[in-house]
Design a protein around this motif. Structure first.
Motif, short mmCIF file in Angstrom:
data_model
loop_
_atom_site.label_atom_id
_atom_site.label_comp_id
_atom_site.label_asym_id
_atom_site.label_seq_id
_atom_site.Cartn_x
_atom_site.Cartn_y
_atom_site.Cartn_z
N ALA A 65 68.62 9.47 3.80
CA ALA A 65 67.28 8.80 5.33
C ALA A 65 67.86 10.30 6.31
N ALA A 66 68.95 10.99 5.96
CA ALA A 66 69.34 12.16 6.99
C ALA A 66 68.66 13.34 6.16
N VAL B 186 75.87 18.58 6.80
CA VAL B 186 77.23 18.50 6.77
C VAL B 186 77.21 17.02 7.29
N ILE B 187 77.32 15.82 5.82
CA ILE B 187 77.73 14.17 6.65
C ILE B 187 79.41 14.09 6.89
N VAL C 33 77.52 18.26 16.16
CA VAL C 33 77.07 17.57 15.61
C VAL C 33 75.59 17.25 16.13
N GLU C 34 75.06 17.31 14.98
CA GLU C 34 73.34 17.18 15.27
C GLU C 34 72.86 16.00 15.84
N ARG C 35 73.62 15.11 15.20
CA ARG C 35 73.23 13.32 14.99
C ARG C 35 74.39 11.95 14.78
N VAL D 198 77.79 10.80 10.36
CA VAL D 198 77.28 12.00 11.45
C VAL D 198 76.37 13.25 10.37
N ALA D 199 76.04 13.55 10.90
CA ALA D 199 75.31 14.64 10.60
C ALA D 199 75.68 15.84 11.84
N ALA D 200 76.17 16.51 10.65
CA ALA D 200 77.13 18.17 11.49
C ALA D 200 76.02 19.56 10.78
#
Length: 246
Positions: A58-59, A154-155, A229-231, A240-242
């Motif tokens: 999904a990311a 980066v997850i 942190v993007e979201r 977390v998506a960075a």
């Protein structure tokens, strides 16, 4: 753990020379072989994949190159490959990596990783960002930054609220269960966690250490490693998506 180089074998796997040492505060009991952080190889072969592949897809939808850090016995790896990701799986345990198929494997501690190439996605799961040694944690995060494309993702999986206080707690695993029975303060902001795994034919325990991080501490650690942190990918804030800081 001592790292003394790496080489490629005929199966396309990258291997390193490692001298495994049991880490202080880490222990495992039960049948089979154990890794330096107290993980049972046989147990990890049994653990089912959960929603990690769907969260990643999904990311950042496939196809994409993906570096999986701390892959273990490939619990998530196989599903990622099936979704269409080109996966390079990293772990410090040769016994864990021996179970993985259809993906390049690299035998190395995450904090010592140096592949000299970058990926669309770097995946750091299993709460590894909560390493009790702050220097090791920062080296892990820098490894994430060094191996991700400039516009890559980066997850990271982090502990959610109440992870160390809602104890005991138990979750089903197929015909068995996992039960977190204790999280004890051992000083300097570090907790020692004890987990039990029960199945009809076998029982394991694992003791490991974790450094809880507030959201502010987590985001600060990422910035110090060149990430932001993007979201947050899940409502509980555990995924977390960075992105790299330009």
């Amino acid at each position: 753990m001592n790292f003394s180089g790496k080489r490629a074998d005929g199966a396309g796997r990258i291997r390193a020379t490692l001298d495994p040492v049991q880490r202080d505060g880490y222990e495992g009991t039960g049948p089979g072989e154990f890794t330096p952080d107290g993980c049972s190889v046989e147990l990890y072969r049994r653990l089912p994949v959960r929603d990690e592949p769907q969260i990643i897809a999904a990311a950042v939808p496939p196809p994409a190159t993906l570096l999986e850090l701390g892959c273990g016995a490939g619990r998530v790896t196989k599903s990622l490959v099936s979704l269409g990701y080109e996966v390079t799986a990293v772990d410090e345990s040769a016994a864990m990596l021996a179970t993985i198929e259809d993906a390049e494997t690299v035998l190395s501690p995450i904090e010592d990783l140096a592949l000299y190439r970058v990926f669309d996605i770097v995946f750091l799961s299993s709460f590894l960002v909560h390493a009790p040694d702050i220097a090791v944690r920062q080296r892990m995060l820098r490894a994430c930054r060094q191996h991700v494309e400039y516009d890559g993702t980066v997850i990271i999986q982090r502990e959610g609220a109440g992870w160390h206080t809602k104890i005991p707690r138990q979750n089903p695993i197929g015909d068995g269960y996992s039960r977190v029975t204790a999280s004890t303060d051992v000083g300097d902001g570090v907790r020692e966690v004890h987990v039990e795994y029960g199945f009809p034919d076998a029982h394991w325990t694992q003791t490991f250490r974790s450094r809880p991080l507030t959201v502010e501490q987590f985001e600060t650690a990422l910035r110090e490693a060149g990430l932001f942190v993007e979201r947050y990918l899940t409502s509980d804030g555990t995924w977390v998506a960075a992105s790299p800081i330009s």
